[in-house]
Design a protein around this motif. Structure first.
Motif, PDB file in Angstrom:
ATOM      1  N   TYR A 128      40.228  44.166  42.383  1.00  0.00           N
ATOM      2  CA  TYR A 128      39.116  43.186  42.445  1.00  0.00           C
ATOM      3  C   TYR A 128      38.989  42.375  43.672  1.00  0.00           C
ATOM      4  O   TYR A 128      37.964  42.230  44.448  1.00  0.00           O
ATOM      5  N   THR A 129      40.155  41.905  44.055  1.00  0.00           N
ATOM      6  CA  THR A 129      40.130  41.022  45.287  1.00  0.00           C
ATOM      7  C   THR A 129      39.756  41.713  46.577  1.00  0.00           C
ATOM      8  O   THR A 129      38.881  41.470  47.359  1.00  0.00           O
ATOM      9  N   CYS A 132      35.986  42.082  46.326  1.00  0.00           N
ATOM     10  CA  CYS A 132      35.369  40.955  46.738  1.00  0.00           C
ATOM     11  C   CYS A 132      35.372  40.540  48.236  1.00  0.00           C
ATOM     12  O   CYS A 132      34.570  40.401  49.003  1.00  0.00           O
ATOM     13  N   CYS A 135      32.922  43.435  49.995  1.00  0.00           N
ATOM     14  CA  CYS A 135      31.845  42.981  49.693  1.00  0.00           C
ATOM     15  C   CYS A 135      31.380  41.745  50.926  1.00  0.00           C
ATOM     16  O   CYS A 135      30.220  42.106  51.289  1.00  0.00           O
ATOM     17  N   LYS A 189      37.080  36.423  38.359  1.00  0.00           N
ATOM     18  CA  LYS A 189      35.668  36.300  38.922  1.00  0.00           C
ATOM     19  C   LYS A 189      35.756  34.987  39.574  1.00  0.00           C
ATOM     20  O   LYS A 189      35.131  34.812  40.723  1.00  0.00           O
ATOM     21  N   GLY A 192      37.558  35.713  42.768  1.00  0.00           N
ATOM     22  CA  GLY A 192      36.763  36.461  43.673  1.00  0.00           C
ATOM     23  C   GLY A 192      35.820  35.604  44.419  1.00  0.00           C
ATOM     24  O   GLY A 192      35.450  35.777  45.447  1.00  0.00           O
ATOM     25  N   ASN A 193      35.289  34.401  43.579  1.00  0.00           N
ATOM     26  CA  ASN A 193      34.357  33.622  44.241  1.00  0.00           C
ATOM     27  C   ASN A 193      35.184  32.714  45.074  1.00  0.00           C
ATOM     28  O   ASN A 193      34.244  32.357  46.218  1.00  0.00           O
ATOM     29  N   GLY A 196      35.469  34.768  48.385  1.00  0.00           N
ATOM     30  CA  GLY A 196      34.113  34.745  49.000  1.00  0.00           C
ATOM     31  C   GLY A 196      33.984  33.682  49.783  1.00  0.00           C
ATOM     32  O   GLY A 196      33.600  33.544  50.948  1.00  0.00           O
TER      33      GLY A 196
END
Ligand SMILES: [Fe+2]
Ligand SMILES: [Fe+2]
Length: 209
Positions: A128-129, A132, A135, A189, A192-193, A196
């Motif tokens: 997931y990292t 992110c 992305c 999440k 991940g935020n 980002g």
């Protein structure tokens, strides 16, 4: 050369210089993300080996499944490390000269921790990292390509090289997403935020410093 065209040339040289510096810092960080992940991988395998010696043997099916998952993360990190090194090589050896960020050491440490911590926390945290990060990187390359299109033709095919890196990052993003076995938790999440937002701050800083 007229004063106006000289000023325009200076403007785009400065623009290209900033974008190259930011992406060189980003690709340096990316290389260190996978170095961090592989270091964590090595430590996890040592701890798992010791743990296996101290505890009664588990069902072989469970053991095989866990081993397969760990091998999968390890080969993913090794393959991506090779691609990120090739991106770094493009910036260091096949782009017009630019001033590198004075804070490269910070980007290396930040990258290392961004790969190390989630790999320790487990498979889905790790993938997931990466999802992110990629992305963010894809959107950032898109933004940069938009800017560079305004100074076409760029020297050294800068735009084409940015597009080539962007396409690899898009594959990395999709690969990481597909490797996840469940939806991200709230904690993931939040992390991940933070990744980002941290990446966005790093880009702003790398353009300047
Ligand atoms: Fe990259
Ligand atoms: Fe990547």
């Amino acid at each position: 050369m007229s004063i106006i065209s000289k000023a325009m040339t200076n403007n785009w040289i400065s623009l290209v210089d900033k974008e190259l510096r930011a992406s060189h810092a980003g690709e340096t960080g990316a290389v260190w993300i996978y170095r961090g992940a592989l270091t964590a991988d090595f430590l996890v395998s040592i701890v798992a080996g010791l743990w296996a010696k101290l505890t009664p043997p588990r069902l072989s099916g469970q053991e095989d499944e866990k081993q397969k998952r760990d091998d999968n993360m390890s080969s993913f990190a090794s393959e991506h490390l090779a691609t990120e090194k090739s991106h770094l090589d493009i910036f260091e050896n096949h782009m017009p000269p630019f001033r590198g960020s004075y804070m490269l050491l910070l980007w290396m440490v930040a990258g290392f921790m961004t790969g190390f911590l989630p790999r320790i926390l487990g498979r889905n945290w790790f993938f997931y990292t990466i999802y992110c990060v990629e992305c963010f990187v894809d959107e950032h390359y898109e933004e940069q390509c938009g800017l560079l299109e305004s100074v076409e033709p760029t020297p050294f095919d800068v735009l084409e090289k940015f597009r080539r890196c962007q396409s690899d990052e898009q594959s990395h993003r999709d690969e990481a997403y597909n490797a996840m076995t469940s939806a991200p938790t709230s904690a993931m999440k939040l992390w991940g935020n933070m990744v980002g937002k941290g990446s966005a701050i790093a880009v702003v800083m790398a353009k300047k410093i």
